[in-house]
Each structure stands twice: as structure tokens, then as C-alpha cells.
Design a protein around this motif. Structure first.
Motif, short mmCIF file in Angstrom:
data_model
loop_
_atom_site.label_atom_id
_atom_site.label_comp_id
_atom_site.label_asym_id
_atom_site.label_seq_id
_atom_site.Cartn_x
_atom_site.Cartn_y
_atom_site.Cartn_z
N MET A 29 0.87 -0.97 0.12
CA MET A 29 -0.04 -0.23 -0.09
C MET A 29 1.03 1.31 -0.08
N ASP A 30 0.92 1.81 -1.19
CA ASP A 30 1.67 3.06 -1.11
C ASP A 30 1.00 4.32 -0.81
N LEU A 31 1.45 4.80 0.44
CA LEU A 31 0.78 6.22 0.98
C LEU A 31 1.47 7.51 0.80
N GLY A 32 2.22 7.45 -0.41
CA GLY A 32 2.86 8.67 -0.60
C GLY A 32 4.16 8.92 -0.26
N CYS A 33 4.77 9.91 -0.23
CA CYS A 33 4.22 10.90 -1.29
C CYS A 33 4.80 10.40 -2.66
N ASN A 34 4.57 11.45 -3.83
CA ASN A 34 4.59 10.94 -5.15
C ASN A 34 5.92 11.89 -5.69
N GLY A 35 6.85 12.32 -4.93
CA GLY A 35 7.97 13.24 -5.07
C GLY A 35 7.88 14.56 -4.93
N GLU A 36 6.54 15.08 -4.53
CA GLU A 36 6.47 16.57 -4.43
C GLU A 36 6.63 16.84 -2.98
N SER A 37 7.07 18.09 -2.58
CA SER A 37 7.34 18.35 -1.36
C SER A 37 6.12 18.13 -0.40
N CYS A 38 6.65 17.55 0.75
CA CYS A 38 5.19 17.21 1.63
C CYS A 38 5.81 16.99 3.08
N ASP A 39 5.00 17.12 3.96
CA ASP A 39 5.24 17.06 5.50
C ASP A 39 5.17 15.69 5.83
N TYR A 40 6.36 14.95 6.38
CA TYR A 40 6.28 13.77 6.71
C TYR A 40 5.50 13.30 8.02
N PRO A 41 5.04 14.16 8.83
CA PRO A 41 4.13 13.50 9.87
C PRO A 41 2.79 13.22 9.13
N ILE A 42 2.26 13.86 8.13
CA ILE A 42 1.03 13.45 7.59
C ILE A 42 1.10 12.05 7.03
N ILE A 43 2.34 11.64 6.37
CA ILE A 43 2.78 10.30 5.83
C ILE A 43 2.75 9.34 7.07
N ALA A 44 3.54 9.65 8.02
CA ALA A 44 3.85 8.77 9.10
C ALA A 44 2.20 8.35 9.70
N LYS A 45 1.47 9.30 9.82
CA LYS A 45 0.19 9.16 10.47
C LYS A 45 -0.60 8.16 9.52
N ALA A 46 -0.58 8.13 8.09
CA ALA A 46 -1.27 7.50 7.07
C ALA A 46 -0.90 6.25 7.28
N VAL A 47 0.59 5.94 7.22
CA VAL A 47 0.96 4.32 7.70
C VAL A 47 0.52 3.97 8.91
N ALA A 48 0.77 4.74 9.93
CA ALA A 48 0.29 4.29 11.07
C ALA A 48 -1.02 3.71 11.29
N GLU A 49 -1.96 4.71 10.76
CA GLU A 49 -3.48 4.31 10.95
C GLU A 49 -3.89 3.04 10.07
N ASN A 50 -3.14 2.70 8.99
CA ASN A 50 -3.48 1.68 8.33
C ASN A 50 -2.99 0.15 8.89
N ILE A 51 -1.94 0.42 9.53
CA ILE A 51 -1.66 -0.70 10.59
C ILE A 51 -2.65 -0.88 11.76
N LEU A 52 -2.85 0.23 12.36
CA LEU A 52 -3.87 0.05 13.61
C LEU A 52 -4.93 -0.46 13.19
N ASN A 53 -5.53 0.00 11.92
CA ASN A 53 -6.95 -0.48 11.57
C ASN A 53 -6.83 -1.72 10.96
N LYS A 54 -5.60 -2.30 10.88
CA LYS A 54 -5.38 -3.76 10.34
C LYS A 54 -5.67 -4.07 8.77
N LYS A 55 -5.55 -2.82 8.09
CA LYS A 55 -5.13 -3.04 6.71
C LYS A 55 -4.13 -3.37 6.31
N CYS A 56 -3.05 -3.01 7.07
CA CYS A 56 -1.57 -3.43 6.63
C CYS A 56 -0.82 -4.24 7.80
#
Length: 145
Positions: A29-56
Motif C-alpha cells: 500500500m503506497d501511501l505517498g508521497c509521489n515526489g512532491e514536497s510534503c510534510d512527513y508527519p502526515i505520511i507517518a500518520k497514514a501508515v500508522a493508521e493503516n496498521i492500527l486498523n489492520k489494513k496493513c
């Protein structure tokens, strides 16, 4: 399913990791980013949430050093993110700490080592035993703060 995310500094390494893991048969499950400038806490949260909700099952986070991602991910209740830059750390964070997220730095390790760390992190099982007691203590700290 393995959740993988990065900030702009980690984008090229993320692509290498995803390609490698896909070739090994992992679903990603690729949760970004796609090369554009981004804020890493948003990506970290997305990965964590997908682990906690058992999707990953586990996650890999990549930024310039891996430090920012590990700090952000560890703010999320139930996540045990470990910054890894060597084989021993990647193996033992699973074996003894049952880490569910590995963080790596695209500016601190090369592609070959990153792929080796991903392999050992994903292939190593939690040992349990005396280490479960220590994880329970970590959960107690987490639940009380």
C-alpha cells in the motif's frame, strides 16, 4: 499488506523498496508521497493508521534521515517505530521489540542496505517470552500518558 510511505527526500528510495518487495511477492500500500514536497508527519500518520486498523501488517517509512518519520510515527498510540540503519537493529527490533514500523534514511544508507533491512524486518518474527513482559510495560506507559 505492507504500508510504505515517504517524504520528498525518500521518494526515490521508496520506489526501490516497493519494486523490491513487490518482486518478492509482498502486497504494498503506497501511501505517498509521489515526489512532491510534503510534510512527513502526515505520511507517518497514514501508515500508522493503516496498521492500527489492520489494513496493513507492518510499515516502512522513509525520509532524509528516518528520524522525523520515527518521531512522528511513535506519537501514535499502538505504533512501535524503529529507526534502523544496520542489519542487527532491523532484526532485533522485530525479534525483541515487535516493532510494527521500520524507519530508514534515504540520505544515510544506500539502496542495497535499505533492501536488506526491509527483508530482515519483514521476515523476522517476534520472539515473545521475556520480551512480551517488556512490551507489556511499554503498553502500560503508553496507556498512562
Amino acid at each position: 499488506m505492507i504500508a510504505v510511505g515517504c517524504d520528498h527526500a525518500g521518494y526515490e528510495l521508496k520506489q526501490e523498496v516497493i519494486s523490491h518487495l513487490t518482486e518478492k511477492g509482498y502486497e504494498i500500500m503506497d501511501l505517498g508521497c509521489n515526489g512532491e514536497s510534503c510534510d512527513y508527519p502526515i505520511i507517518a500518520k497514514a501508515v500508522a493508521e493503516n496498521i492500527l486498523n489492520k489494513k496493513c501488517d507492518k510499515g516502512i517509512l522513509i525520509c532524509g534521515t528516518g528520524i522525523g518519520m520515527s518521531i512522528a510515527a511513535n506519537k501514535i498510540h499502538g505504533i512501535r517505530a524503529a529507526l534502523c540503519s544496520d542489519y542487527f537493529s532491523a532484526k532485533y527490533t522485530r525479534l525483541h521489540n515487535d516493532a510494527n514500523v521500520m524507519c530508514i534514511g534515504a540520505r544515510t544508507i544506500g539502496v542495497g542496505l535499505a533492501l536488506e533491512l526491509a527483508d530482515v524486518f519483514l521476515e523476522t518474527e517476534f520472539e515473545g517470552g521475556r520480551h512480551q513482559r517488556r512490551l507489556d510495560l511499554i503498553h502500560e506507559i503508553e496507556n498512562n500518558n
